[in-house]
Design a protein around this motif. Sequence first.
Motif, PDB file in Angstrom:
ATOM      1  N   GLU A 166       0.839  -1.189   0.000  1.00  0.00           N
ATOM      2  CA  GLU A 166       0.000   0.000   0.000  1.00  0.00           C
ATOM      3  C   GLU A 166       0.873   1.238   0.000  1.00  0.00           C
ATOM      4  OE1 GLU A 166      -2.591   1.453   3.450  1.00  0.00           O
ATOM      5  OE2 GLU A 166      -4.055   0.419   2.162  1.00  0.00           O
ATOM      6  N   ASP A 167       0.492   2.220  -0.797  1.00  0.00           N
ATOM      7  CA  ASP A 167       1.202   3.492  -0.785  1.00  0.00           C
ATOM      8  C   ASP A 167       0.171   4.605  -0.922  1.00  0.00           C
ATOM      9  OD1 ASP A 167       0.513   3.157  -3.438  1.00  0.00           O
ATOM     10  OD2 ASP A 167       2.425   3.791  -4.256  1.00  0.00           O
ATOM     11  N   GLN A 168       0.578   5.771  -1.371  1.00  0.00           N
ATOM     12  CA  GLN A 168      -0.354   6.870  -1.530  1.00  0.00           C
ATOM     13  C   GLN A 168      -0.091   7.593  -2.842  1.00  0.00           C
ATOM     14  OE1 GLN A 168       0.197   9.972   1.395  1.00  0.00           O
ATOM     15  NE2 GLN A 168       2.418   9.887   1.265  1.00  0.00           N
ATOM     16  N   MET A 169      -1.088   8.280  -3.316  1.00  0.00           N
ATOM     17  CA  MET A 169      -0.939   9.106  -4.496  1.00  0.00           C
ATOM     18  C   MET A 169      -0.342  10.447  -4.077  1.00  0.00           C
ATOM     19  SD  MET A 169      -2.077   6.947  -6.636  1.00  0.00           S
ATOM     20  CE  MET A 169      -2.105   7.927  -8.153  1.00  0.00           C
ATOM     21  N   VAL A 170       0.596  10.949  -4.852  1.00  0.00           N
ATOM     22  CA  VAL A 170       1.265  12.209  -4.521  1.00  0.00           C
ATOM     23  C   VAL A 170       1.280  13.120  -5.745  1.00  0.00           C
ATOM     24  CG1 VAL A 170       2.720  11.230  -2.705  1.00  0.00           C
ATOM     25  CG2 VAL A 170       3.534  11.235  -5.077  1.00  0.00           C
ATOM     26  N   ALA A 171       1.297  14.406  -5.477  1.00  0.00           N
ATOM     27  CA  ALA A 171       1.415  15.391  -6.551  1.00  0.00           C
ATOM     28  C   ALA A 171       2.891  15.694  -6.798  1.00  0.00           C
ATOM     29  CB  ALA A 171       0.669  16.665  -6.181  1.00  0.00           C
ATOM     30  N   LEU A 172       3.234  15.897  -8.049  1.00  0.00           N
ATOM     31  CA  LEU A 172       4.582  16.333  -8.408  1.00  0.00           C
ATOM     32  C   LEU A 172       4.479  17.689  -9.079  1.00  0.00           C
ATOM     33  CD1 LEU A 172       6.361  13.161  -9.880  1.00  0.00           C
ATOM     34  CD2 LEU A 172       6.281  13.962  -7.526  1.00  0.00           C
ATOM     35  N   VAL A 173       5.231  18.653  -8.567  1.00  0.00           N
ATOM     36  CA  VAL A 173       5.238  19.997  -9.146  1.00  0.00           C
ATOM     37  C   VAL A 173       6.683  20.414  -9.383  1.00  0.00           C
ATOM     38  CG1 VAL A 173       3.082  20.589  -7.961  1.00  0.00           C
ATOM     39  CG2 VAL A 173       5.278  21.146  -6.884  1.00  0.00           C
ATOM     40  N   PRO A 174       6.929  21.299 -10.353  1.00  0.00           N
ATOM     41  CA  PRO A 174       8.296  21.778 -10.574  1.00  0.00           C
ATOM     42  C   PRO A 174       8.861  22.411  -9.304  1.00  0.00           C
ATOM     43  CG  PRO A 174       6.871  22.404 -12.399  1.00  0.00           C
ATOM     44  CD  PRO A 174       5.973  21.854 -11.329  1.00  0.00           C
ATOM     45  N   ILE A 175      10.168  22.356  -9.163  1.00  0.00           N
ATOM     46  CA  ILE A 175      10.812  22.754  -7.909  1.00  0.00           C
ATOM     47  C   ILE A 175      10.575  24.215  -7.568  1.00  0.00           C
ATOM     48  CG2 ILE A 175      13.039  23.350  -8.952  1.00  0.00           C
ATOM     49  CD1 ILE A 175      14.331  21.910  -6.514  1.00  0.00           C
ATOM     50  N   HIS A 176      10.359  25.081  -8.578  1.00  0.00           N
ATOM     51  CA  HIS A 176      10.139  26.500  -8.316  1.00  0.00           C
ATOM     52  C   HIS A 176       8.665  26.879  -8.418  1.00  0.00           C
ATOM     53  CE1 HIS A 176      14.427  27.118  -8.151  1.00  0.00           C
ATOM     54  NE2 HIS A 176      14.594  26.676  -9.382  1.00  0.00           N
ATOM     55  N   HIS A 177       7.793  25.888  -8.425  1.00  0.00           N
ATOM     56  CA  HIS A 177       6.357  26.145  -8.533  1.00  0.00           C
ATOM     57  C   HIS A 177       5.832  26.768  -7.231  1.00  0.00           C
ATOM     58  CE1 HIS A 177       2.045  25.301  -9.060  1.00  0.00           C
ATOM     59  NE2 HIS A 177       2.307  25.155 -10.347  1.00  0.00           N
ATOM     60  N   ALA A 178       4.750  27.524  -7.334  1.00  0.00           N
ATOM     61  CA  ALA A 178       4.171  28.180  -6.159  1.00  0.00           C
ATOM     62  C   ALA A 178       3.714  27.174  -5.104  1.00  0.00           C
ATOM     63  CB  ALA A 178       2.998  29.060  -6.580  1.00  0.00           C
ATOM     64  N   LEU A 179       3.341  25.960  -5.551  1.00  0.00           N
ATOM     65  CA  LEU A 179       2.873  24.939  -4.605  1.00  0.00           C
ATOM     66  C   LEU A 179       4.018  24.174  -3.952  1.00  0.00           C
ATOM     67  CD1 LEU A 179      -0.099  23.424  -6.675  1.00  0.00           C
ATOM     68  CD2 LEU A 179      -0.239  25.042  -4.759  1.00  0.00           C
ATOM     69  N   ALA A 180       5.243  24.392  -4.401  1.00  0.00           N
ATOM     70  CA  ALA A 180       6.382  23.604  -3.916  1.00  0.00           C
ATOM     71  C   ALA A 180       6.673  23.845  -2.438  1.00  0.00           C
ATOM     72  CB  ALA A 180       7.627  23.917  -4.747  1.00  0.00           C
ATOM     73  N   SER A 181       6.254  24.986  -1.910  1.00  0.00           N
ATOM     74  CA  SER A 181       6.541  25.299  -0.512  1.00  0.00           C
ATOM     75  C   SER A 181       5.437  24.827   0.437  1.00  0.00           C
ATOM     76  CB  SER A 181       6.728  26.816  -0.346  1.00  0.00           C
ATOM     77  OG  SER A 181       5.552  27.506  -0.734  1.00  0.00           O
ATOM     78  N   LYS A 182       4.340  24.317  -0.094  1.00  0.00           N
ATOM     79  CA  LYS A 182       3.229  23.884   0.747  1.00  0.00           C
ATOM     80  C   LYS A 182       3.486  22.491   1.308  1.00  0.00           C
ATOM     81  CE  LYS A 182      -0.971  24.747  -0.527  1.00  0.00           C
ATOM     82  NZ  LYS A 182      -1.409  25.752   0.473  1.00  0.00           N
ATOM     83  N   ALA A 183       2.915  22.219   2.471  1.00  0.00           N
ATOM     84  CA  ALA A 183       3.088  20.899   3.092  1.00  0.00           C
ATOM     85  C   ALA A 183       2.341  19.829   2.318  1.00  0.00           C
ATOM     86  CB  ALA A 183       2.610  20.933   4.540  1.00  0.00           C
ATOM     87  N   ASP A 184       1.188  20.184   1.781  1.00  0.00           N
ATOM     88  CA  ASP A 184       0.404  19.274   0.952  1.00  0.00           C
ATOM     89  C   ASP A 184      -0.464  20.111   0.024  1.00  0.00           C
ATOM     90  OD1 ASP A 184      -1.560  20.239   2.683  1.00  0.00           O
ATOM     91  OD2 ASP A 184      -1.509  18.440   3.930  1.00  0.00           O
TER      92      ASP A 184
END
Length: 300
Positions: free
Chosen positions: A161-179
């Motif tokens: 069992e694992d989980q689905m995760v989002a991948l965003v570019p390293i400099h994306h605005a969402l990159a600093s969010k915890a989830d």
Amino acid sequence: MTFTQLEIFVRVAELKGFTSAASRLSITQSAVSHAIKALEAELGVELINRHQSTLELTAVGERLVLRARSILGLAETMRQEAGDARGMKRGTLRIGSFGPTSSVKLLPLILDAYRQAYPGIEVHIDEGRDREVVQWLQDRRIDVGFVVLPDERFDTFPIAEDQMVALVPIHHALASKADVTLKELCPDPFIMTEAGSAHLVAHMFNAAKLVPNTRYHSTQLLSTLAMVERGDGVTILAELALPAERGKVGYVKKPLRPRVKRSVGLALLDERQASPATQAFIKIALKLKRQGLLRFTADL
């Protein structure tokens, strides 16, 4: 009608060629042709449409190849059950595997233990997309396959069992969010991977009544990762599918909010008809699961 004729028929159907079937079976092309003609003559129907550049089954051939696989599977089960009394020293196991999740993370560990226990079993591995593995199971092309659960079409055994995760570019605005949430991913160009769990990603958005801005479809995981690194878009993948991070990468992995789990298991068409080799493979996989050796992520 002989088992040899049926095996040749199945190999021709799978490999879509007389020459490739002959090579796989280590016989001459003329022997393959003779076997097919003899089988067609006995059945009184044409099984294969022969064209200059392509080969395809007739309508009745499509139906009968499923019967042939079933007959050969039962015959192999009988041989293995007889061999099981002698310590299962010989036999064949056909496995279907999809993407890095099973082919890289799960299968090698199970196969290593299996080979140690049953070195005489000949193992064949077919790799494809997750939906291809499902089709191979339905067509009886394989004995057991890795699938995303649940799947009520088969007898299944959860092993990881694992989980689905989002991948965003390293400099994306969402990159600093915890989830991140699915809604936060919708404005960006979305890369829909076909390497595995694509139907699960689509279901997630549908359940949330959201529509991703799908701009790209990618059949290869490495291509998907490269596109995210270039900033072409964002994506959602299963955590087990991701390669081990070695050095700096150009994307950031973020858990989804709320969390979305994914279960992977082994599936077979009918547990009651499973060969001893198949049963032993499943037993070893479940033992490794109980021992905690098939865990690759932190607790969800």
